[in-house]
Design an enzyme around this catalytic site. Sequence first.
Site, PDB file in Angstrom:
ATOM      1  N   GLY A 144       0.811  -1.205   0.000  1.00  0.00           N
ATOM      2  CA  GLY A 144       0.000   0.000   0.000  1.00  0.00           C
ATOM      3  C   GLY A 144       0.842   1.251   0.000  1.00  0.00           C
ATOM      4  O   GLY A 144       1.956   1.271   0.526  1.00  0.00           O
ATOM      5  N   THR A 145       0.309   2.273  -0.616  1.00  0.00           N
ATOM      6  CA  THR A 145       0.983   3.554  -0.699  1.00  0.00           C
ATOM      7  C   THR A 145      -0.022   4.668  -0.458  1.00  0.00           C
ATOM      8  O   THR A 145      -1.147   4.609  -0.943  1.00  0.00           O
ATOM      9  CB  THR A 145       1.624   3.739  -2.090  1.00  0.00           C
ATOM     10  OG1 THR A 145       2.513   2.651  -2.319  1.00  0.00           O
ATOM     11  CG2 THR A 145       2.384   5.038  -2.185  1.00  0.00           C
TER      12      THR A 145
END
Length: 153
Positions: free
Chosen positions: A10-11
């Site tokens: 995830g970012t």
Amino acid sequence: MFNPYSSNGGTVMGIAGNDFSLIASDTRLCDGDFVILSRNSPRLFKLGPGNILGCAGFHGDVLTLTKLLENKVKTFRYDHGKNISTKALAGLLSVTLYNRRFFPFYVSNVLVGLDEGRGVLYSYDPVGSYESEGYRASGSSSAILQPFLDSWQ
């Protein structure tokens, strides 16, 4: 060997300006490098009006942390009769993370909001140290996005 942490990737990326704040994230939940568990897993959580927390990392810790913060924000609203400001929420998140410093949440956090009409962004380390910034990328692709944001300024 037992490892209590798993990175689900995830970012999160945020930008704050004079009269706005912006946050974006991906929605893919992974297990390791090759297994996609979901393509629709939210990473952005609204914590009261005008405050959004972006979390990337171990999904179990993300859910635990955001549920804990949602309850603390509701308690604040009940006790004080008003909504929590972004600056106060930033401090609350810092204390919450610091309380778990010996077994920290495996989460990268970016908090954005509006304080008195001014956009603010706070980024955190795992044990609650935080700073106000104009932009920040966090999570598994932060090494790619942060140089892009640095050149944008």
